[in-house]
Write a protein that holds these residues in place. Structure first.
Motif, mmCIF file in Angstrom:
data_model
loop_
_atom_site.group_PDB
_atom_site.id
_atom_site.type_symbol
_atom_site.label_atom_id
_atom_site.label_comp_id
_atom_site.label_asym_id
_atom_site.label_seq_id
_atom_site.Cartn_x
_atom_site.Cartn_y
_atom_site.Cartn_z
ATOM 1 N N ALA A 46 0.832 -1.198 0.000
ATOM 2 C CA ALA A 46 0.000 0.000 0.000
ATOM 3 C C ALA A 46 0.871 1.253 0.000
ATOM 4 O O ALA A 46 2.068 1.202 -0.262
ATOM 5 C CB ALA A 46 -0.938 -0.025 1.200
ATOM 6 N N THR A 47 0.251 2.371 0.308
ATOM 7 C CA THR A 47 0.881 3.681 0.199
ATOM 8 C C THR A 47 1.394 4.179 1.534
ATOM 9 O O THR A 47 0.682 4.120 2.547
ATOM 10 C CB THR A 47 -0.134 4.702 -0.363
ATOM 11 O OG1 THR A 47 -0.625 4.233 -1.615
ATOM 12 C CG2 THR A 47 0.524 6.059 -0.575
ATOM 13 N N ASP A 57 -4.393 1.347 3.920
ATOM 14 C CA ASP A 57 -3.958 -0.050 3.849
ATOM 15 C C ASP A 57 -4.554 -0.805 2.663
ATOM 16 O O ASP A 57 -4.478 -2.033 2.592
ATOM 17 C CB ASP A 57 -4.255 -0.781 5.155
ATOM 18 C CG ASP A 57 -5.743 -0.870 5.470
ATOM 19 O OD1 ASP A 57 -6.563 -0.377 4.657
ATOM 20 O OD2 ASP A 57 -6.081 -1.422 6.530
ATOM 21 N N THR A 58 -5.127 -0.080 1.702
ATOM 22 C CA THR A 58 -5.633 -0.708 0.481
ATOM 23 C C THR A 58 -4.467 -1.015 -0.447
ATOM 24 O O THR A 58 -3.703 -0.119 -0.826
ATOM 25 C CB THR A 58 -6.625 0.214 -0.245
ATOM 26 O OG1 THR A 58 -7.701 0.545 0.623
ATOM 27 C CG2 THR A 58 -7.169 -0.461 -1.500
ATOM 28 N N ALA A 59 -4.310 -2.266 -0.825
ATOM 29 C CA ALA A 59 -3.222 -2.651 -1.722
ATOM 30 C C ALA A 59 -3.388 -1.969 -3.071
ATOM 31 O O ALA A 59 -4.493 -1.893 -3.611
ATOM 32 C CB ALA A 59 -3.196 -4.164 -1.901
ATOM 33 N N GLN A 60 -2.278 -1.476 -3.612
ATOM 34 C CA GLN A 60 -2.261 -0.767 -4.887
ATOM 35 C C GLN A 60 -1.576 -1.637 -5.943
ATOM 36 O O GLN A 60 -0.520 -2.214 -5.696
ATOM 37 C CB GLN A 60 -1.515 0.555 -4.741
ATOM 38 C CG GLN A 60 -2.082 1.488 -3.700
ATOM 39 C CD GLN A 60 -3.457 2.015 -4.068
ATOM 40 O OE1 GLN A 60 -3.703 2.386 -5.218
ATOM 41 N NE2 GLN A 60 -4.360 2.040 -3.098
ATOM 42 N N GLY A 61 -2.165 -1.684 -7.142
ATOM 43 C CA GLY A 61 -1.635 -2.545 -8.189
ATOM 44 C C GLY A 61 -0.241 -2.165 -8.644
ATOM 45 O O GLY A 61 0.663 -3.015 -8.710
ATOM 46 N N ILE A 62 -0.044 -0.892 -8.970
ATOM 47 C CA ILE A 62 1.263 -0.460 -9.467
ATOM 48 C C ILE A 62 2.319 -0.615 -8.372
ATOM 49 O O ILE A 62 3.430 -1.093 -8.630
ATOM 50 C CB ILE A 62 1.193 0.985 -9.975
ATOM 51 C CG1 ILE A 62 0.433 1.038 -11.305
ATOM 52 C CG2 ILE A 62 2.595 1.569 -10.158
ATOM 53 C CD1 ILE A 62 0.218 2.428 -11.844
ATOM 54 N N ASP A 104 -10.221 -10.912 -16.447
ATOM 55 C CA ASP A 104 -8.782 -11.023 -16.685
ATOM 56 C C ASP A 104 -8.101 -9.663 -16.502
ATOM 57 O O ASP A 104 -8.725 -8.608 -16.554
ATOM 58 C CB ASP A 104 -8.479 -11.575 -18.083
ATOM 59 C CG ASP A 104 -7.123 -12.285 -18.142
ATOM 60 O OD1 ASP A 104 -6.445 -12.397 -17.095
ATOM 61 O OD2 ASP A 104 -6.743 -12.732 -19.238
ATOM 62 N N GLY A 105 -6.811 -9.711 -16.290
ATOM 63 C CA GLY A 105 -6.041 -8.498 -16.068
ATOM 64 C C GLY A 105 -5.988 -8.115 -14.602
ATOM 65 O O GLY A 105 -6.320 -8.916 -13.715
ATOM 66 N N TRP A 106 -5.596 -6.867 -14.350
ATOM 67 C CA TRP A 106 -5.384 -6.410 -12.972
ATOM 68 C C TRP A 106 -6.061 -5.067 -12.748
ATOM 69 O O TRP A 106 -6.171 -4.228 -13.656
ATOM 70 C CB TRP A 106 -3.885 -6.302 -12.682
ATOM 71 C CG TRP A 106 -3.264 -7.640 -12.456
ATOM 72 C CD1 TRP A 106 -3.102 -8.282 -11.257
ATOM 73 C CD2 TRP A 106 -2.747 -8.537 -13.455
ATOM 74 N NE1 TRP A 106 -2.521 -9.516 -11.444
ATOM 75 C CE2 TRP A 106 -2.290 -9.696 -12.777
ATOM 76 C CE3 TRP A 106 -2.627 -8.478 -14.851
ATOM 77 C CZ2 TRP A 106 -1.732 -10.772 -13.451
ATOM 78 C CZ3 TRP A 106 -2.080 -9.561 -15.525
ATOM 79 C CH2 TRP A 106 -1.633 -10.699 -14.821
ATOM 80 N N PHE A 107 -6.508 -4.885 -11.494
ATOM 81 C CA PHE A 107 -7.158 -3.647 -11.084
ATOM 82 C C PHE A 107 -6.134 -2.644 -10.550
ATOM 83 O O PHE A 107 -5.057 -3.023 -10.100
ATOM 84 C CB PHE A 107 -8.174 -3.920 -9.976
ATOM 85 C CG PHE A 107 -9.332 -4.764 -10.389
ATOM 86 C CD1 PHE A 107 -10.117 -4.430 -11.484
ATOM 87 C CD2 PHE A 107 -9.668 -5.906 -9.660
ATOM 88 C CE1 PHE A 107 -11.212 -5.206 -11.857
ATOM 89 C CE2 PHE A 107 -10.757 -6.687 -10.007
ATOM 90 C CZ PHE A 107 -11.525 -6.347 -11.117
ATOM 91 N N ALA A 108 -6.530 -1.385 -10.550
ATOM 92 C CA ALA A 108 -5.673 -0.336 -10.000
ATOM 93 C C ALA A 108 -5.427 -0.545 -8.518
ATOM 94 O O ALA A 108 -4.322 -0.283 -8.024
ATOM 95 C CB ALA A 108 -6.294 1.033 -10.237
ATOM 96 N N ASP A 109 -6.439 -1.014 -7.779
ATOM 97 C CA ASP A 109 -6.255 -1.296 -6.357
ATOM 98 C C ASP A 109 -7.198 -2.404 -5.939
ATOM 99 O O ASP A 109 -8.008 -2.886 -6.743
ATOM 100 C CB ASP A 109 -6.448 -0.037 -5.499
ATOM 101 C CG ASP A 109 -7.834 0.570 -5.613
ATOM 102 O OD1 ASP A 109 -8.818 -0.168 -5.402
ATOM 103 O OD2 ASP A 109 -7.931 1.766 -5.915
ATOM 104 N N ALA A 110 -7.091 -2.823 -4.705
ATOM 105 C CA ALA A 110 -7.826 -3.983 -4.224
ATOM 106 C C ALA A 110 -9.249 -3.657 -3.796
ATOM 107 O O ALA A 110 -9.958 -4.532 -3.296
ATOM 108 C CB ALA A 110 -7.073 -4.612 -3.052
ATOM 109 N N SER A 111 -9.685 -2.435 -4.031
ATOM 110 C CA SER A 111 -11.018 -2.050 -3.564
ATOM 111 C C SER A 111 -12.124 -2.426 -4.534
ATOM 112 O O SER A 111 -13.299 -2.410 -4.171
ATOM 113 C CB SER A 111 -11.054 -0.535 -3.313
ATOM 114 O OG SER A 111 -10.896 0.181 -4.529
#
Length: 424
Positions: A46-47, A57-62, A104-111
């Motif tokens: 996270a950030t 505490d939200t996980a971020q994709g990048i 498929d693919g990935w999100f910007a964050d886990a929210s």
């Protein structure tokens, strides 16, 4: 304008060849690795805020993808306790809520749902390639998954570029073409070429480099506009309503001139390593782009540091100094010095690291300050938080290896050479 880089006499000892400087880089890299380990959360990374504590505490994709890359590099370097962090981020990208199991693919964050961006997916591919080269157990699994998404969704055959974004379900392709996602796409393609040995990834990197490092700058006096419509018509007013955007700002970004220059040298190195003829324009355009970055971006207001953006008349648009701009300037100066042997690039390398050490390295909270104003005071106009160690950690590693297509590939080759010497 402030003074240019101090002169370095011929026959100089390059800082990157001095044991003392290399030890300093290793120590700074270790400090960064320790600091950003604190961003770990169950679903990835996270950030952190400017005080070094967790903002959200939200996980971020990048961030999670970049952490795979960096901690995989550290594990290749033999740094204890970094492989488990790389593996945690790998598991998060493969099994956690950052991955879209439906479309498929990935999100910007886990929210939840977000647009599918080539910028993010380039870093996921880089993560997989670096982890695979570092021998991480699930590195190849991530590499293959990310490469398939790039092949099937983002790569535009005929144009030989990346489609910038789609809706979450892969509808609504964005009516835009941009340099930033293609810049990191070039980096990812080079790493995929190193990890897989497949020439098609180098072919793609060369196509991207030709368009963004040669064709477009050649039409704009050696500068690199970044925003176009799908017919490749320049959009000069793009971002005017949000000039401080962190990925698509208005005007011109000198730091990207420098970063693309470095990529051209990496593409050249990849061609030569594979026994291919490297186009002559790769070096010539790298020099021109970097020289323009320094001429228009470094201290145009009389204060040290490279500014974030300039306008079409080369006037400062956003004067703040971002951390990644300085890191990429140092990286490319180092590579140009090694490629050309010219002392002036060594002078730039030293000058930029002096600025980083005096202004950006945070010896109290850890990490680097992501952004300062012209006077070196902490600011948050573009980057209000500190996200990850991708740019700054790489800046401590790149001087330790020869000019290479990818950082992981350079470290791996360096290890192989040492093993061969010991066996001889």
């Amino acid at each position: 304008m402030a003074d240019a880089a101090p002169p370095v006499e011929g026959g100089f000892a390059a800082w990157a060849d001095l044991d003392s400087h290399r030890r300093w880089l290793l120590a700074e890299g270790q400090r960064l690795l320790d600091h950003y380990g604190g961003a770990r959360v169950p679903a990835g990374f996270a950030t952190l805020g400017n005080d070094g504590t967790m903002v959200d505490d939200t996980a971020q994709g990048i961030i999670t993808a970049r952490m795979v890359h960096c901690y995989a590099l550290a594990s290749l370097m033999g740094v204890p306790a970094t492989a488990p962090l790389a593996d945690h981020a790998l598991d998060a990208l493969l099994d956690g809520p950052l991955r879209d199991r439906r479309h498929d693919g990935w999100f910007a964050d886990a929210s939840g749902s977000s647009r599918k961006k080539a910028y993010l997916h380039a870093f996921v591919a880089l993560a997989g390639a670096s982890a695979a080269m570092a021998g991480r157990p699930r590195g190849t699994e991530l590499l293959q998954a990310a490469a398939r998404v790039i092949d099937e969704r983002f790569w535009i055959a005929g144009e030989e570029v990346l489609q910038p974004s789609f809706a979450a379900d892969w509808t609504d392709p964005e009516a835009y073409r941009g340099a930033n996602c293609c810049m990191h796409g070039t980096e990812a393609c080079l790493a995929l070429a190193d990890a897989t040995g497949e020439d098609r990834w180098l072919d793609r990197a060369l196509s991207l480099a030709r368009r963004f490092g040669h064709d477009i700058p050649s039409a704009h006096d050696g500068r690199l506009p970044e925003h176009f419509d799908p017919d490749w018509t320049l959009l000069p007013d793009y971002g005017a309503d949000l000039p401080t955007d962190d990925t698509r700002p208005f005007g011109l970004t000198p730091g990207h001139f420098a970063e693309w220059a470095g990529l051209l040298l990496k593409v050249e190195a990849a061609c030569l390593t594979r026994g291919r003829t490297a186009p002559e324009w790769l070096l010539g355009d790298a020099v021109r782009l970097f020289d323009n970055a320094m001429a228009h971006g470094w201290a145009p207001d009389g204060k040290p540091g490279m500014v974030y953006t300039i306008d079409w008349a080369d006037r400062v648009s956003v004067p703040n100094r971002a951390y990644w701009v300085q890191a990429e300037t140092a990286n490319t100066a180092l590579m140009l010095m090694r490629r050309t042997g010219e002392a002036r690039y060594e002078g730039v390398y030293r000058m930029v690291w002096d600025y980083i050490a005096a202004t950006l390295i945070d010896r109290t909270a850890g990490g680097w300050r992501q952004e300062v104003d012209a006077d070196g005071t902490l600011s948050g106009v573009v980057y209000p938080t500190r996200e990850d160690l991708y740019h700054d950690f790489q800046a401590t590693v790149i001087p330790l290896i020869p000019v290479s297509a990818s950082v992981a590939g350079g470290l791996r080759a360096q290890h192989s050479e040492r093993i061969d010497r010991l066996a001889a």
